[in-house]
Design a protein around this motif. Sequence first.
Motif, short mmCIF file in Angstrom:
data_model
loop_
_atom_site.label_atom_id
_atom_site.label_comp_id
_atom_site.label_asym_id
_atom_site.label_seq_id
_atom_site.Cartn_x
_atom_site.Cartn_y
_atom_site.Cartn_z
N GLY B 115 0.85 -1.11 0.01
CA GLY B 115 0.11 0.02 0.03
C GLY B 115 0.77 1.34 0.04
O GLY B 115 0.61 2.25 -0.80
N SER B 264 -9.23 -2.99 -5.61
CA SER B 264 -8.79 -4.23 -5.04
C SER B 264 -8.90 -5.23 -6.27
O SER B 264 -9.47 -4.80 -7.21
CB SER B 264 -9.78 -4.92 -3.88
N THR B 267 -3.76 -2.61 -3.63
CA THR B 267 -4.05 -1.60 -2.51
C THR B 267 -3.41 -0.50 -2.43
O THR B 267 -2.30 -0.45 -3.16
CB THR B 267 -4.06 -2.51 -1.55
N LEU B 272 -6.42 0.84 2.35
CA LEU B 272 -6.27 0.09 3.49
C LEU B 272 -7.33 0.79 4.65
O LEU B 272 -7.89 0.11 5.56
CB LEU B 272 -4.84 0.01 3.87
#
Lengths: 418, 321, 360
Positions: B115, B264, B267, B272
């Motif tokens: 992420g 998704s 990410t 998140l």
Amino acid sequence: MTTVELGKQTPPPAPRPKGEPVLSVRNLAKHFPIRSKGLIRRKVGDVHAVCDVSFDIYDRETVCIVGESGCGKTTTGRLVLNLIPASSGSVVWRGQDLTTISSRGMRPLRRDMQIVFQDPFASLDPRMNVNELVAEPLRIHGQYRGENKGREQVRDLLAQVGLNPEHGSRYAHEFSGGQRQRIGIARALALKPRLLVLDEPVSALDVSIQAGVINLLEDLQEEYGLAFMFISHDLSVIRHIADRVVVMYLGKVVETAEADELFRRPSHPYTQALMSAIPLPDPVKERERKRILLTGDVPSPVSPPSGCRFRTRCPKFANELDNAQREWCVNVEPALEAKFTAHEAACHFASARTDILEVGADMRAVPAELAQWPTGRPSDEQASQPMSCAPEDGAREPIRISDDVTVDAEGELVVEES
Amino acid sequence: MLETHETLKEGTQPGGPGVDKPTLTEREFTVKERKQWQMALRRFLRHRAAVVSLVVFVLLVLFAFVLPYFWHYKYTEFVSLCTQSNGLAGPCSPSLKHPFGTDSTHDMLAVTMRGTGQSLKVAFLIAAVGTGAGALWGVVSGFFGGFVDSTLMRLADLVLTIPSLALAAALAHKGGGSLVLIGLILAGVAAPYVARVVRGVVLSLREREFIEAARALGASNTRIMFRHLLPNTIPVLLVNATLLIAQGILAETALSYVGFGIQSPDTSLGVLISTNQGAVENQPWLFYFPGVFIILIALSVNFIGDGLRDALDPRQTRERK
Amino acid sequence: MTIDLEVDDTQREADPDALLVVDNLTVSFPTDDGVVQAVRGVSYTVRSGEAMGIVGESGSGKSVSSMAVMGLLPRNARISGSVRFRGQELIGLDEDEYAKLRGNRIAMIFQDPLTSLNPVYTIGFQIAEAVHAHHEVSKQAALERAVELLDIVGIPYPEQRINNYPHELSGGMRQRVVIAIAMANNPDVIIADEPTTALDVTVQAQVLEALETAREETGAALILITHDLGVIAGHAERIAVMYAGKLVETGTTEEVFYRPRMPYTLGLLGSLPRLDKQEHERLTPIKGAPPSLLNLPPGCPFTPRCPIAEDICDRDEPALLAAEGTGHAAACHFRSRVADIDAAEMFGTDAADDAPEVLA
């Protein structure tokens, strides 16, 4: 007696360099509009930065333009290089009028005419090292032939201006003022120009360093046969380097002559005052000299005085002329002409002075000079001629100076009410 | 050069015994050569917060792009769940095996690394493209002035009046959440800011004598703009680029948070936070770790920008205050 | 760094006329790169009514030394040595007392007159204020005196000009207003720091004339600081030449101009283009540039530019020593030799400048 000689001698015609001038400036003028503040920004007037300036520059010749701040000398330099467009007049470079050429068409011509700026700090790109700075003109004009050969050219140029070629990878700010100016000169020389416009090239430098740059310029002129247009306010430097001098005041040429002639016999009151104002680095001479002090300041170029532009500060106008003579100064624009001396001066009542640099010489006007002075009052016709670059063109009412009109210390006309 | 030197020594030396001195101009002065960037570096190093932030930022970059190669879980890899207090299988809390814990399927450390990486990529893209486009925009506008300037600046005003996030959301959604597209859109919205700043700098540079000198040399407009004006705006661009990184991180987060960002299975930090906001109560690690990273990036980049601005400010002198 | 300075004994403080005695004045500024020693042990004495010139190029410390005398240096400056005005020590004086002295007993004229004029008051008010400070006169009388003073310094229409604000005047006129204020204060010393550098030559002549008038009227001593050897020649009786933060030559104007004893002074004079010389002579530049005052190496600071430097010059910095029986002092190991050498002979007329440059 120097002055008697002056009168008797018919001065020899000024020796002109042979051939065609490389640069010929005729009636050049530049008006900057003044705009009102606010949204519309209406034009409310003109600043006459340069008005009716003419001169020639020949090969291998140094022509100096001298004057105080605001006299238009720097603007003239920019106009000659076509960096700003002229309002009127022509700049003829080897038969071609530059004022009619587009900026694109101007680019190839820039190889032949280069400029060195006054401020060696501001005129070099701070993000370029010396090699890049000097290579820049070569690259622009496609003369930078390969990295090896180009580097070699740059090294040669740096060596020529007396810099160590090993320092090429340094940036301008790492050098002293004199050395920066040498970088500027190397850059200007890179394209092998024929004319170099030098805009106060040494005024930002300390004396001990200035001398080296002046010597360098002399050497380069000798070696490459360059023509110099040297713009400066410093008559000492000009006496040292000039072949011919053009003296400017408030946008106009007031006197022009071969350098020796001008310094020997300055004829315009302004030139005389300018020369006498320069302090000499010689204690004895300096203490014995009589200064010609001018009163007041340079008038605004937005509304220059009528007639002779210098009359408001002219010591001759204030102290030596009678009212009839003053009418000439107030109403009639003096033409730039050679009346009796070997050179041109724009003054109705010009007379050469030899006592300015030589202590103790005589200064009275001689009969031959007096004979050239206008007599009586100017006729109405003469007095109402339009001025060049006047705020409003067209005929004017002549100003008559009679008993109740006097001229004050600043040269302005005052009507006394009885 | 050597010749002149020789002449001086031999020809123009004044007479008298002992005056012949061969090394007359060879003695160097003792001042150290100091380049612009060295002085800038010195000033930057004096800015404590900026230096610490730089270290943090470098660590973050390593964390995002290098550490994944050494971590034994991949962000796509399913992990076995833990038995929770109620006896059911569920996300593991942080432990040696999973320092950031896990969510219901993945190792949270691996996911956070991914992420962070994706968010940084978007931010870098925004900074690079936004600064680049803005610089070009500003230089052209400032250099030409007049009509060109007014047109380009009115255009910039126009872009600035549009609610940028809404525009970006709409466009990004259409494009299916591709990272590059999101970056480009946010860059486009950021460019007018940069353009305004650069134009201001160019307007003052334009009046400097070295630009007139370039013109006198016969340089074309393009050359003046790209070879003389643009390099001189670099300090400003650098500072602006760092600030854009910080803004980019936050913009991407916001976009992803409302569901228009990266989709998704990929990410980003924004994703998140958005997906794990419900877990704050029960599995706080799922929310707080990505959150801390966002704050770390934004803070450190801002401090770096501050430090750069101080370091590159030409008004700074060597004199100590 | 302390330098053992032995200035000629004739002008030591025993001198009853001594007005301002500067003794071993040292000023340094701490910077990132080390300490810049702007002034390194300067000593001179100014006697009542005398005109002294300090000449030097940019960075020679001539302005810093006079600012130190006037107590106008920024707070980070480290000053040592002593400055005594009529026996009163000025270094370390508190700001209030300094302020009382400045513009009262000591008048200052700067390059930019706007630094000393208050933009919100008319010039008439400002001059009248100075008159008031010294004479118990009516407001009307003070204004009349202001008009008179403006007339003395050569400002046309003084009656109208007193109602002008500083920004309405040209640079030359402002400078003359500053001189008029100085006259009103009736000071003992006028310190003029490059008073005409920003002005055109014709205006410079006017201002210098006004300065001379002010000196005649008040009988004040003058310290004229300038880089212009021409200005110094006409307006100073004694000269001090400064180089790299030190006085390198002192003497009467004639001595220094006609028989310089320090190679630097000689080179400076030789590098001046002369308006009064008809025959074209090559100038004699000094190679290189003044040294940086940061971490100055030992020895004479002029050594790298000096054509007659020897090994001793690299080692020992020469003291300012007077020649036998005169007040003409020079800081050069070879001072007696220099006096008879021509500038062109010593420096050559080369155009190159391959000396190592100084990095600012």
